[in-house]
Design a protein around this motif. Structure first.
Motif, PDB file in Angstrom:
ATOM      1  N   THR A  97      26.916  19.595  51.614  1.00 30.53           N
ATOM      2  CA  THR A  97      25.872  18.782  50.988  1.00 30.53           C
ATOM      3  C   THR A  97      26.277  18.356  49.584  1.00 30.53           C
ATOM      4  O   THR A  97      26.087  17.196  49.193  1.00 30.53           O
ATOM      5  CB  THR A  97      24.548  19.558  50.935  1.00 30.53           C
ATOM      6  N   ASP A  98      26.845  19.271  48.822  1.00 32.19           N
ATOM      7  CA  ASP A  98      27.281  18.948  47.459  1.00 32.19           C
ATOM      8  C   ASP A  98      28.324  17.832  47.467  1.00 32.19           C
ATOM      9  O   ASP A  98      28.266  16.903  46.656  1.00 32.19           O
ATOM     10  CB  ASP A  98      27.865  20.185  46.774  1.00 32.19           C
TER      11      ASP A  98
ATOM     12  N   GLU B 143      25.920  24.238  52.158  1.00 31.28           N
ATOM     13  CA  GLU B 143      25.706  23.899  50.747  1.00 31.28           C
ATOM     14  C   GLU B 143      26.894  23.128  50.183  1.00 31.28           C
ATOM     15  O   GLU B 143      26.725  22.125  49.474  1.00 31.28           O
ATOM     16  CB  GLU B 143      25.474  25.167  49.926  1.00 31.28           C
TER      17      GLU B 143
END
Length: 210
Positions: free
Chosen positions: A128-129, A125
């Motif tokens: 990806t951010d 996560e």
């Protein structure tokens, strides 16, 4: 003057080498700690202790531990900008950006690609951010580089922006697809370069223009 000038070059080279060594030490320490104790449990204090440097030194190179998830991302995009700027001027926007992307995937910083496709457990996560934010920060610059490749007219700036955003979104879709496929099968990092032309071809399909 001549002697002083000749001594400046080795000194400058030594400083740059020292900086590169410190940066590499921080990257290696962070990567090892992320693997051994997890990203969430690893602190900046842990990283600097493992690398043998001070917190002040750490923040000269990285703003946060999150920066160490994709340590070469800025270089990746800088290379992409350079490749795009060097493409033939007659080449349309999407093919130019596709070929520039393929060139960087072939010869660019591999650590970033590995981290994107094979993120450490618990970091997907965050990775990806950071990728999404990096793409958003670069969209305007890529639109500028594509501006002279779109047909002239009152909406040329819009066309360039749409082309840049579509191309970067297609790249993100490829990375996401490779990650999803990895859940059920072994997928090499090179799959990104293999799938990228397909993603760009989708953008050129008639339905994509509707």
């Amino acid at each position: 003057m001549g002697m002083a000038g000749s001594g400046d070059v080795p000194a400058a080279g030594l400083r740059e080498r020292k900086k590169a060594e410190t940066r590499q030490a921080l990257r290696k320490a962070a990567a090892r700690l992320f693997r051994e104790q997890g990203f969430a449990r690893t602190t900046v204090a842990d990283i600097v202790e493992a690398a043998g440097v001070s917190p002040r030194t750490f923040f000269r190179y990285f703003a946060s531990k999150e920066d160490l998830l994709l340590p070469d991302l800025a270089e990746f995009f800088d290379r992409l900008e350079a490749e795009l700027a060097g493409r033939p001027r007659a080449e349309p926007p999407l093919p130019a950006l596709r070929e520039a992307m393929l060139a960087v995937l072939q010869d660019g910083p591999r650590s970033t690609l590995v981290a994107l496709v094979h993120p450490l457990e618990g970091t997907e996560e965050a990775v990806t951010d950071r990728l999404v934010h990096a793409f958003m920060r670069r969209e305007e610059r890529f639109a500028e580089l594509l501006a002279d490749r779109v047909p002239p007219g009152p909406d040329a700036d819009l066309r360039a922006s749409v082309a840049a955003m579509a191309a970067l979104s297609a790249t993100r879709a490829v990375i996401r697809t490779v990650r999803q496929r990895r859940r059920t099968a072994e997928v090499p990092v090179g799959a990104v370069a293999r799938l990228l032309p397909t993603a760009f071809a989708v953008l050129a399909e008639p339905g994509a223009q509707a």
